[in-house]
Design a protein around this motif. Structure first.
Motif, PDB file in Angstrom:
ATOM      1  N   LYS A  57       0.864  -1.182   0.000  1.00  0.00           N
ATOM      2  CA  LYS A  57       0.000   0.000   0.000  1.00  0.00           C
ATOM      3  C   LYS A  57       0.899   1.229   0.000  1.00  0.00           C
ATOM      4  CE  LYS A  57      -3.746   2.269   2.465  1.00  0.00           C
ATOM      5  NZ  LYS A  57      -4.584   2.283   3.667  1.00  0.00           N
ATOM      6  N   ILE A  58       0.525   2.216  -0.809  1.00  0.00           N
ATOM      7  CA  ILE A  58       1.324   3.430  -0.940  1.00  0.00           C
ATOM      8  C   ILE A  58       0.374   4.601  -1.168  1.00  0.00           C
ATOM      9  CG2 ILE A  58       1.652   3.333  -3.445  1.00  0.00           C
ATOM     10  CD1 ILE A  58       4.666   3.956  -2.895  1.00  0.00           C
ATOM     11  N   SER A  59       0.828   5.790  -0.858  1.00  0.00           N
ATOM     12  CA  SER A  59       0.029   6.994  -1.089  1.00  0.00           C
ATOM     13  C   SER A  59       0.849   7.987  -1.900  1.00  0.00           C
ATOM     14  CB  SER A  59      -0.376   7.627   0.245  1.00  0.00           C
ATOM     15  OG  SER A  59      -1.137   6.714   1.010  1.00  0.00           O
ATOM     16  N   GLY A  60       0.150   8.852  -2.625  1.00  0.00           N
ATOM     17  CA  GLY A  60       0.823   9.867  -3.419  1.00  0.00           C
ATOM     18  C   GLY A  60      -0.189  10.745  -4.127  1.00  0.00           C
ATOM     19  N   TYR A  61       0.319  11.647  -4.951  1.00  0.00           N
ATOM     20  CA  TYR A  61      -0.507  12.616  -5.669  1.00  0.00           C
ATOM     21  C   TYR A  61      -0.469  12.366  -7.165  1.00  0.00           C
ATOM     22  CZ  TYR A  61      -0.575  15.257  -1.316  1.00  0.00           C
ATOM     23  OH  TYR A  61      -0.760  15.632  -0.016  1.00  0.00           O
ATOM     24  N   ASP A  62      -1.617  12.585  -7.824  1.00  0.00           N
ATOM     25  CA  ASP A  62      -1.647  12.511  -9.277  1.00  0.00           C
ATOM     26  C   ASP A  62      -1.317  13.881  -9.866  1.00  0.00           C
ATOM     27  OD1 ASP A  62      -3.989  14.093  -9.219  1.00  0.00           O
ATOM     28  OD2 ASP A  62      -5.322  12.378  -9.540  1.00  0.00           O
ATOM     29  N   GLU A  63      -1.376  13.984 -11.198  1.00  0.00           N
ATOM     30  CA  GLU A  63      -0.995  15.229 -11.867  1.00  0.00           C
ATOM     31  C   GLU A  63      -1.927  16.394 -11.546  1.00  0.00           C
ATOM     32  OE1 GLU A  63      -3.372  12.539 -14.482  1.00  0.00           O
ATOM     33  OE2 GLU A  63      -1.416  12.302 -13.569  1.00  0.00           O
ATOM     34  N   ASP A  64      -3.128  16.127 -11.000  1.00  0.00           N
ATOM     35  CA  ASP A  64      -4.066  17.187 -10.608  1.00  0.00           C
ATOM     36  C   ASP A  64      -4.003  17.498  -9.116  1.00  0.00           C
ATOM     37  OD1 ASP A  64      -5.089  17.495 -13.237  1.00  0.00           O
ATOM     38  OD2 ASP A  64      -6.365  15.732 -12.940  1.00  0.00           O
ATOM     39  N   ASP A  65      -2.979  17.003  -8.443  1.00  0.00           N
ATOM     40  CA  ASP A  65      -2.782  17.191  -7.002  1.00  0.00           C
ATOM     41  C   ASP A  65      -3.852  16.540  -6.140  1.00  0.00           C
ATOM     42  OD1 ASP A  65      -0.325  18.365  -6.979  1.00  0.00           O
ATOM     43  OD2 ASP A  65      -1.079  20.419  -6.917  1.00  0.00           O
ATOM     44  N   ASN A  66      -4.489  15.496  -6.655  1.00  0.00           N
ATOM     45  CA  ASN A  66      -5.407  14.696  -5.846  1.00  0.00           C
ATOM     46  C   ASN A  66      -4.606  13.592  -5.175  1.00  0.00           C
ATOM     47  OD1 ASN A  66      -7.850  16.030  -6.723  1.00  0.00           O
ATOM     48  ND2 ASN A  66      -7.510  15.036  -8.699  1.00  0.00           N
ATOM     49  N   HIS A 113       1.759   7.558 -12.900  1.00  0.00           N
ATOM     50  CA  HIS A 113       1.330   8.963 -12.867  1.00  0.00           C
ATOM     51  C   HIS A 113       1.155   9.476 -11.442  1.00  0.00           C
ATOM     52  CE1 HIS A 113       0.894   8.787 -17.166  1.00  0.00           C
ATOM     53  NE2 HIS A 113       0.189   7.674 -17.030  1.00  0.00           N
ATOM     54  N   ILE A 114       1.842   8.838 -10.499  1.00  0.00           N
ATOM     55  CA  ILE A 114       1.744   9.228  -9.090  1.00  0.00           C
ATOM     56  C   ILE A 114       3.095   9.777  -8.660  1.00  0.00           C
ATOM     57  CG2 ILE A 114       1.226   8.420  -6.758  1.00  0.00           C
ATOM     58  CD1 ILE A 114      -1.189   8.308  -8.598  1.00  0.00           C
ATOM     59  N   ARG A 115       3.079  10.879  -7.892  1.00  0.00           N
ATOM     60  CA  ARG A 115       4.327  11.516  -7.433  1.00  0.00           C
ATOM     61  C   ARG A 115       4.228  11.800  -5.938  1.00  0.00           C
ATOM     62  NH1 ARG A 115       3.046  16.551  -6.441  1.00  0.00           N
ATOM     63  NH2 ARG A 115       1.218  17.442  -7.435  1.00  0.00           N
ATOM     64  N   SER A 116       5.319  12.274  -5.375  1.00  0.00           N
ATOM     65  CA  SER A 116       5.379  12.604  -3.940  1.00  0.00           C
ATOM     66  C   SER A 116       4.850  11.447  -3.103  1.00  0.00           C
ATOM     67  CB  SER A 116       4.608  13.892  -3.636  1.00  0.00           C
ATOM     68  OG  SER A 116       5.127  14.970  -4.351  1.00  0.00           O
ATOM     69  N   LEU A 117       5.504  10.317  -3.249  1.00  0.00           N
ATOM     70  CA  LEU A 117       5.034   9.082  -2.623  1.00  0.00           C
ATOM     71  C   LEU A 117       5.385   9.005  -1.146  1.00  0.00           C
ATOM     72  CD1 LEU A 117       6.191   6.726  -5.491  1.00  0.00           C
ATOM     73  CD2 LEU A 117       3.833   7.421  -4.999  1.00  0.00           C
ATOM     74  N   TRP A 118       4.503   8.366  -0.384  1.00  0.00           N
ATOM     75  CA  TRP A 118       4.779   8.058   1.012  1.00  0.00           C
ATOM     76  C   TRP A 118       4.083   6.763   1.393  1.00  0.00           C
ATOM     77  CZ3 TRP A 118       1.050  11.651  -0.264  1.00  0.00           C
ATOM     78  CH2 TRP A 118      -0.217  11.511   0.314  1.00  0.00           C
TER      79      TRP A 118
END
Length: 139
Positions: A57-66, A113-118
């Motif tokens: 399981k991972i979390s992050g932001y898409d290109e629309d900052d969602n 397409h996911i960035r700023s992962l945590w």
């Protein structure tokens, strides 16, 4: 071997790495202060920072900052990055709810397409103990 304070067991898994498993019956006694619990989650982080781990399981932001929480099939290989202490020692009501910044080590199609992962580290509640770990350290 079990940690006498938390009941965490450090286990070898099929000779490919180490996982940390929190027994559900393990309790963190209420005698611990907030700072002592913070030390415990920082120790978890210190044990894996700079290491490659496998996460389901991972979390992050898409290109629309969602922001998105993503269940990964198969798990992704990531490296735990330097993370600000305020993200690791995060209190959410009665929980210490640590987040670790990570980067993808091997391309994973669900993360293109996911960035700023945590990822979330092992959570500890003052009276109910730690949650099970959802990561595996790679050899």
């Amino acid at each position: 071997m079990d940690d006498p304070d938390t009941g965490f067991a450090k286990l070898k898994l099929l000779s490919i790495g180490t996982i940390y498993h929190a027994r559900l019956e393990a309790l963190v006694p209420s005698r611990y202060t907030d700072e002592e619990l913070a030390i415990k989650v920082m120790a978890d982080y210190d044990a894996v920072v700079g290491q490659e781990i496998e996460v389901s399981k991972i979390s992050g932001y898409d290109e629309d900052d969602n922001s998105h929480d993503i269940l990964l099939t198969p798990p992704a290989k990531v490296r735990v990055l330097q993370t600000d202490r305020s993200n690791i020692v995060r209190w959410c009501d009665e929980w210490v709810d640590p987040c670790w910044d990570v980067e993808v080590v091997e391309r994973h199609p669900q993360l293109d397409h996911i960035r700023s992962l945590w990822v979330y580290g092992r959570r500890i509640i003052r009276t109910a103990g730690p949650s099970p770990a959802i990561l595996r350290r790679l050899a």
